[in-house]
Motif scaffolding. Structure first.
Motif, PDB file in Angstrom:
ATOM      1  N   UNK A 153     -55.801 100.394 -12.769  1.00  0.00           N
ATOM      2  CA  UNK A 153     -56.165  99.798 -11.486  1.00  0.00           C
ATOM      3  C   UNK A 153     -55.570 100.563 -10.309  1.00  0.00           C
ATOM      4  N   UNK A 154     -54.711 101.560 -10.574  1.00  0.00           N
ATOM      5  CA  UNK A 154     -54.199 102.422  -9.510  1.00  0.00           C
ATOM      6  C   UNK A 154     -52.752 102.218  -9.125  1.00  0.00           C
ATOM      7  N   UNK A 155     -51.983 101.417  -9.887  1.00  0.00           N
ATOM      8  CA  UNK A 155     -50.577 101.192  -9.548  1.00  0.00           C
ATOM      9  C   UNK A 155     -49.687 102.249 -10.201  1.00  0.00           C
ATOM     10  N   UNK A 156     -48.636 102.681  -9.486  1.00  0.00           N
ATOM     11  CA  UNK A 156     -47.675 103.630 -10.023  1.00  0.00           C
ATOM     12  C   UNK A 156     -46.612 102.925 -10.849  1.00  0.00           C
ATOM     13  N   UNK A 157     -45.816 103.703 -11.582  1.00  0.00           N
ATOM     14  CA  UNK A 157     -44.809 103.138 -12.494  1.00  0.00           C
ATOM     15  C   UNK A 157     -43.781 102.279 -11.765  1.00  0.00           C
TER      16      UNK A 157
ATOM     17  N   UNK B 215     -44.051 100.797  -8.869  1.00  0.00           N
ATOM     18  CA  UNK B 215     -44.717  99.604  -8.335  1.00  0.00           C
ATOM     19  C   UNK B 215     -44.910  98.568  -9.429  1.00  0.00           C
ATOM     20  N   UNK B 216     -45.290  99.025 -10.611  1.00  0.00           N
ATOM     21  CA  UNK B 216     -45.491  98.117 -11.749  1.00  0.00           C
ATOM     22  C   UNK B 216     -44.179  97.431 -12.113  1.00  0.00           C
ATOM     23  N   UNK B 217     -43.074  98.195 -12.131  1.00  0.00           N
ATOM     24  CA  UNK B 217     -41.769  97.622 -12.467  1.00  0.00           C
ATOM     25  C   UNK B 217     -41.360  96.564 -11.449  1.00  0.00           C
ATOM     26  N   UNK B 218     -41.577  96.839 -10.165  1.00  0.00           N
ATOM     27  CA  UNK B 218     -41.212  95.883  -9.121  1.00  0.00           C
ATOM     28  C   UNK B 218     -42.031  94.598  -9.244  1.00  0.00           C
ATOM     29  N   UNK B 219     -43.333  94.733  -9.412  1.00  0.00           N
ATOM     30  CA  UNK B 219     -44.204  93.560  -9.495  1.00  0.00           C
ATOM     31  C   UNK B 219     -43.953  92.760 -10.770  1.00  0.00           C
ATOM     32  N   UNK B 220     -43.612  93.462 -11.831  1.00  0.00           N
ATOM     33  CA  UNK B 220     -43.309  92.753 -13.076  1.00  0.00           C
ATOM     34  C   UNK B 220     -42.142  91.784 -12.879  1.00  0.00           C
TER      35      UNK B 220
ATOM     36  N   UNK C 229     -35.040  88.442  -9.461  1.00  0.00           N
ATOM     37  CA  UNK C 229     -35.098  88.490  -7.994  1.00  0.00           C
ATOM     38  C   UNK C 229     -34.378  89.733  -7.468  1.00  0.00           C
ATOM     39  N   UNK C 230     -33.138  89.943  -7.929  1.00  0.00           N
ATOM     40  CA  UNK C 230     -32.367  91.106  -7.454  1.00  0.00           C
ATOM     41  C   UNK C 230     -33.004  92.416  -7.918  1.00  0.00           C
ATOM     42  N   UNK C 231     -33.406  92.451  -9.197  1.00  0.00           N
ATOM     43  CA  UNK C 231     -34.016  93.667  -9.719  1.00  0.00           C
ATOM     44  C   UNK C 231     -35.353  93.956  -9.055  1.00  0.00           C
ATOM     45  N   UNK C 232     -36.176  92.918  -8.881  1.00  0.00           N
ATOM     46  CA  UNK C 232     -37.481  93.095  -8.242  1.00  0.00           C
ATOM     47  C   UNK C 232     -37.362  93.541  -6.799  1.00  0.00           C
ATOM     48  N   UNK C 233     -36.399  92.940  -6.067  1.00  0.00           N
ATOM     49  CA  UNK C 233     -36.196  93.325  -4.667  1.00  0.00           C
ATOM     50  C   UNK C 233     -35.727  94.774  -4.558  1.00  0.00           C
ATOM     51  N   UNK C 234     -34.854  95.196  -5.504  1.00  0.00           N
ATOM     52  CA  UNK C 234     -34.377  96.575  -5.494  1.00  0.00           C
ATOM     53  C   UNK C 234     -35.518  97.551  -5.756  1.00  0.00           C
ATOM     54  N   UNK C 235     -36.328  97.256  -6.775  1.00  0.00           N
ATOM     55  CA  UNK C 235     -37.458  98.128  -7.094  1.00  0.00           C
ATOM     56  C   UNK C 235     -38.503  98.114  -5.983  1.00  0.00           C
ATOM     57  N   UNK C 236     -38.652  96.958  -5.321  1.00  0.00           N
ATOM     58  CA  UNK C 236     -39.604  96.852  -4.218  1.00  0.00           C
ATOM     59  C   UNK C 236     -39.192  97.777  -3.073  1.00  0.00           C
ATOM     60  N   UNK C 237     -37.881  97.783  -2.790  1.00  0.00           N
ATOM     61  CA  UNK C 237     -37.372  98.653  -1.719  1.00  0.00           C
ATOM     62  C   UNK C 237     -37.529 100.130  -2.083  1.00  0.00           C
ATOM     63  N   UNK C 238     -37.378 100.450  -3.368  1.00  0.00           N
ATOM     64  CA  UNK C 238     -37.487 101.836  -3.808  1.00  0.00           C
ATOM     65  C   UNK C 238     -38.937 102.305  -3.928  1.00  0.00           C
TER      66      UNK C 238
ATOM     67  N   UNK D 175     -41.851 100.705  -2.535  1.00  0.00           N
ATOM     68  CA  UNK D 175     -42.745 100.457  -1.388  1.00  0.00           C
ATOM     69  C   UNK D 175     -44.224 100.450  -1.844  1.00  0.00           C
ATOM     70  N   UNK D 176     -44.602  99.478  -2.693  1.00  0.00           N
ATOM     71  CA  UNK D 176     -45.905  99.527  -3.354  1.00  0.00           C
ATOM     72  C   UNK D 176     -47.073  98.988  -2.532  1.00  0.00           C
ATOM     73  N   UNK D 177     -46.877  98.807  -1.224  1.00  0.00           N
ATOM     74  CA  UNK D 177     -47.898  98.124  -0.424  1.00  0.00           C
ATOM     75  C   UNK D 177     -49.225  98.872  -0.443  1.00  0.00           C
ATOM     76  N   UNK D 178     -49.180 100.187  -0.385  1.00  0.00           N
ATOM     77  CA  UNK D 178     -50.432 100.967  -0.405  1.00  0.00           C
ATOM     78  C   UNK D 178     -51.144 100.813  -1.747  1.00  0.00           C
ATOM     79  N   UNK D 179     -50.365 100.878  -2.842  1.00  0.00           N
ATOM     80  CA  UNK D 179     -50.944 100.704  -4.176  1.00  0.00           C
ATOM     81  C   UNK D 179     -51.596  99.333  -4.321  1.00  0.00           C
TER      82      UNK D 179
END
Length: 352
Positions: A30-34, A36-41, A204-213, A215-219
């Motif tokens: 679907x176009x998500x990077x690794x 981004x997938x880790x953060x959303x998971x 929550x902490x892990x997802x927020x950290x991966x989200x900051x790293x 930045x999956x908004x474009x994906x």
């Protein structure tokens, strides 16, 4: 009994983790990077756990004695206990994933996977250093068998695609080390906090950290669709929320931190079997031998050879190994001579 139940829960968690590839392949398509997938998971896993914690708290299940049941009860965690929860998420989940992704980018998936399986080695070292857990011969044998089995199962004996890069090697080994720390931090956190609350805050902490790293908004914007939401819901539920519910509950039952990574390596077996059954990957004899070695390592890690040596069955087997046909024949010949001269016939015919 609780300890055996705990290892069984870790095994179930590993079985569920092995299904990750199914969801990752869909999300990648679907176009998500690794990253981004880790953060959303992790974030979707937290979203799945939140209502469970709220219902449990409202019913008083798992609420500390003396505290009033409420939907927010299990979310109340003292600051001192929130620190190990944060370490679970940031180090054990986010940074471990990040190291693995860097390693994959530098040296390829096969080499990164092999480096990740240094985790049991670090598990035994950390268990000895932090908890004075004994380093037994069965643990060392189990680790050796486990590493060899994982390498064979992942590579199928073909090492031609393995690459080398200093950064990739360091990142892969670091991922294995931080993966072993996950068991250590989780064990500390679950002593004072409900296992599901530890899991929630870790997500929550892990997802927020991966989200900051990441930045999956474009994906996300490019892949946005009902299918994306459906896959993410399944991803957050099955190999994330459910898997870590079993994992954290198992760790809360007093498991040895040095044994957990070996049991959790059953994920490798599941991943390989999913690849064979779902994606039609080859099932060569080397790969099957690797799977058998991983299973053997789990058995060896959870087997007390001292108890086996003290068992009655071991005594019978040892005695049979010492049996000498020649000595038996001589004994029977002497017994026969005694029997002929008027001895006890029952003693002569009795089995040795």
């Amino acid at each position: 009994m609780d300890v055996k139940k705990g290892y069984a829960m870790v095994l179930i968690a590993a079985l569920t983790w092995g299904c990750i590839g199914i969801f990752v392949n869909d999300l990648t398509a679907l176009g998500l990077g690794s990253a981004s997938i880790a953060a959303l998971r992790l974030l979707f896993g937290a979203a799945m756990l939140a209502p469970v914690l709220a219902v449990m708290g409202a019913r008083g299940s798992g609420v500390p004695v003396g505290e009033r049941p409420s939907a927010r009860a299990l979310f109340h965690v003292p600051l001192s206990s929130l620190v190990p929860c944060a370490l679970v998420g940031i180090v054990g989940l986010a940074f471990a994933n990040l190291g693995y992704y860097i390693s994959m980018g530098e040296v390829g998936m096969s080499t990164a996977s092999v480096l990740l399986y240094t985790m049991p080695v670090f598990g035994v070292a950390l268990g000895r250093l932090l908890y004075r857990e004994p380093v037994t011969s069965s643990k060392l044998a189990s680790i050796a068998i486990n590493v060899i089995g994982c390498v064979l199962a992942v590579t199928n004996g073909d090492f031609s695609s393995m690459g080398f890069s200093a950064l990739g090697i360091i990142a892969g080994v670091a991922a294995g080390f931080m993966g072993a720390l996950l068991a250590v931090f989780s064990k500390v956190a679950t002593k004072r906090v409900h296992p599901l609350a530890v899991t929630f805050y870790g997500f929550v902490f892990g997802g927020a950290t991966m989200l900051a790293l990441a930045c999956p908004w474009t994906d996300i914007a490019a892949a946005a669709s009902p299918r994306l939401l459906l896959v993410l819901l399944g991803f957050g539920l099955i190999p994330t929320a459910l898997a870590y519910i079993f994992y954290m509950n198992g760790l809360s039952m007093g498991l040895e931190a040095s044994r957990v990574p070996v049991v959790a390596s059953f994920e490798t077996v599941t991943t390989v079997l999913v690849g064979i059954g779902v994606y039609g990957e080859s099932a060569g004899p080397v790969k099957m031998a690797g799977i058998c070695l991983v299973l053997l390592s789990i058995f060896v890690m959870n087997t007390s050879f001292e108890e086996i040596r003290r068992s009655e069955l071991y005594g019978h087997v040892a005695e049979s190994m010492r049996f000498s046909g020649r000595a038996w024949a001589q004994e029977k010949a002497a017994g026969y001579a005694e029997f002929v001269s008027g001895g006890d016939w029952q003693a002569w015919v009795a089995l040795r």
